[in-house]
Design a protein around this motif. Structure first.
Motif, short mmCIF file in Angstrom:
data_model
loop_
_atom_site.label_atom_id
_atom_site.label_comp_id
_atom_site.label_asym_id
_atom_site.label_seq_id
_atom_site.Cartn_x
_atom_site.Cartn_y
_atom_site.Cartn_z
N SER A 184 -9.52 5.05 1.45
CA SER A 184 -10.48 4.08 0.93
C SER A 184 -9.83 3.01 0.05
O SER A 184 -10.42 1.97 -0.20
CB SER A 184 -11.57 4.81 0.12
OG SER A 184 -10.98 5.53 -0.94
N GLU A 185 -8.59 3.27 -0.42
CA GLU A 185 -7.91 2.32 -1.29
C GLU A 185 -6.58 1.84 -0.72
O GLU A 185 -6.23 0.67 -0.86
CB GLU A 185 -7.64 2.96 -2.66
CG GLU A 185 -8.89 3.43 -3.39
CD GLU A 185 -8.56 4.23 -4.63
OE1 GLU A 185 -7.46 4.05 -5.17
OE2 GLU A 185 -9.39 5.05 -5.04
N LEU A 186 -5.84 2.73 -0.08
CA LEU A 186 -4.45 2.43 0.29
C LEU A 186 -4.18 2.54 1.78
O LEU A 186 -3.03 2.75 2.17
CB LEU A 186 -3.49 3.37 -0.48
CG LEU A 186 -3.59 3.34 -2.02
CD1 LEU A 186 -2.61 4.33 -2.61
CD2 LEU A 186 -3.31 1.94 -2.53
N CYS B 78 -5.05 8.04 -0.10
CA CYS B 78 -6.50 7.89 0.07
C CYS B 78 -6.80 6.63 0.88
O CYS B 78 -6.44 5.53 0.51
CB CYS B 78 -7.19 7.87 -1.28
SG CYS B 78 -6.63 6.61 -2.41
N TYR C 269 0.83 -1.20 0.00
CA TYR C 269 0.00 0.00 0.00
C TYR C 269 0.87 1.26 0.00
O TYR C 269 0.58 2.24 -0.69
CB TYR C 269 -0.92 0.01 1.22
CG TYR C 269 -1.97 -1.08 1.21
CD1 TYR C 269 -2.99 -1.07 0.26
CD2 TYR C 269 -1.94 -2.11 2.13
CE1 TYR C 269 -3.94 -2.07 0.23
CE2 TYR C 269 -2.90 -3.12 2.12
CZ TYR C 269 -3.89 -3.10 1.17
OH TYR C 269 -4.84 -4.09 1.16
N ARG D 80 -10.79 10.18 -9.49
CA ARG D 80 -10.23 8.86 -9.77
C ARG D 80 -8.82 9.04 -10.32
O ARG D 80 -8.49 10.09 -10.87
CB ARG D 80 -11.08 8.09 -10.79
CG ARG D 80 -12.43 7.66 -10.32
CD ARG D 80 -12.97 6.54 -11.23
NE ARG D 80 -12.72 6.80 -12.64
CZ ARG D 80 -13.57 7.39 -13.47
NH1 ARG D 80 -14.74 7.82 -13.01
NH2 ARG D 80 -13.26 7.57 -14.74
#
Length: 349
Positions: free
Chosen positions: A229-231, A227, A140, A319
């Motif tokens: 929510s992803e990483l 971010c 991540y 995005r």
């Protein structure tokens, strides 16, 4: 020499203090925009909250992941902090002060390539983030570091091209000369009672530069490098205690310096209406004008910081493909177009 040393110490403390209280300002602005109160328990109006947060970071567990590159993991936050502080050296923070019969410029290094110096220093800032993400030995963190490096490289091109328009129009790389030019009628057009701010001549360059600044700072809506929510936490996922605090401080110092640079390039820096007239007719002394110019500059910086925070708590995150498309297919062509238009106007005016 003694004045420069004192100024360096003051700027160091100013940057650290600004970074600390920007965290409080961030939370207060977020609370205001979300119809909340925000921190209000630690001291009057929550003014001691940054000290509490800093003390908490000092006493949290400090660790290094087992398979991390230890020394790179340790020095990465320091690299980012040093680079953030170094950019303040060439920014003119005020007009001048008269001390002991000698006039001193409120600027650590008055070099004639100030813009080039800042772009050079900013361009190596990606190493701190990249090394931190890679040395953590965490997927991540590595993905966050790669995202940060790619977007910083992408948006530095558009930022540099937007700056070329200002350089072409003013004919100088010296930041102090740019400020003095905006304090009078240097460009043949005057606004605001004797002011001729570059933002009126280069509105597109201003929009491009500010947008690129958001991307360079990894601020929302361009915070793809961290971010959650992803990483998880992006490039600083594995960091804790004051190592994480150093990353956080460096980010807020960069925002402080970016706001100072935006004010210098587009909003006249330390200059204010009738500044030159008040100096010429002796209405105000050198020190009075110097102090007022410093205060005016700080007010402009605070306004720019507020706008950074306003955007963060207003716009949603892009995005990643939108981020890259905006940088390469929209920002860079617009910057080139603005540069061409500026060149035509400069040649034929």
């Amino acid at each position: 020499m003694w004045f420069t040393v004192v100024l360096v110490v003051i700027l160091f403390l100013l940057c650290l203090g600004a970074a600390a209280y920007e965290t409080l300002m961030e939370r207060k602005v977020a609370a205001f925009l979300q119809d909340r109160i925000g921190p209000n328990r630690a001291g009057k109006f929550g003014l001691l909250q940054p000290l509490c947060d800093g003390g908490k970071l000092f006493f949290k567990e400090d660790f290094v992941p087992r398979n991390a590159e230890k020394w790179l993991f340790i020095i990465s936050p320091a690299i980012l902090m040093i680079i953030a502080l170094s950019t303040s050296a060439v920014i003119p923070w005020g007009k001048s002060l008269l001390i002991g019969g000698e006039t001193y410029l409120v600027q650590v290094a008055n070099i004639d390539i100030g813009v080039l110096y800042i772009m050079g220093i900013v361009s190596i800032g990606v190493y701190g983030i990249m090394l931190g993400g890679w040395a953590s030995n965490n997927k991540y963190s590595l993905l966050g570091a790669i995202r940060a490096s790619s977007q910083m490289i992408s948006y530095e091109l558009a930022m540099g091209l937007s700056l070329l328009s200002i350089i072409m129009m003013t004919g100088t790389l010296d930041l102090r000369t740019m400020v003095e030019g905006q304090a009078g009628n240097l460009y043949g057009l005057t606004f605001l009672n004797g002011m001729s701010w570059n933002v009126f001549y280069q509105p597109l360059a201003f929009i491009l530069f500010v947008t690129c600044s958001f991307a360079e700072l990894n601020r929302a809506p361009f915070d793809l490098a961290e971010c959650e929510s992803e990483l998880v936490g992006g490039y600083h996922t594995e960091y804790g205690s004051m190592k994480f605090g150093t990353f956080l401080f460096a980010e807020y110092i960069n925002m402080f310096i970016s706001s100072a640079l935006i004010s210098t390039l587009f909003f006249g820096g330390y200059s204010f209406p009738f500044m030159n007239e008040l100096a010429e007719n002796g209405t105000l002394g050198v020190n009075a004008i110097g102090v007022i110019s410093i205060v005016v500059f700080l007010i402009k910086i605070i306004f720019c910081i507020f706008c950074f925070m306003w955007v963060r708590w207003t716009l949603p995150r892009f995005r990643y493909d939108q981020l890259m498309k905006l940088g390469w297919q929209i920002m860079i062509p617009l910057a080139i177009l603005n540069l061409l238009i500026t060149a035509v106007v400069v040649v034929f005016k």
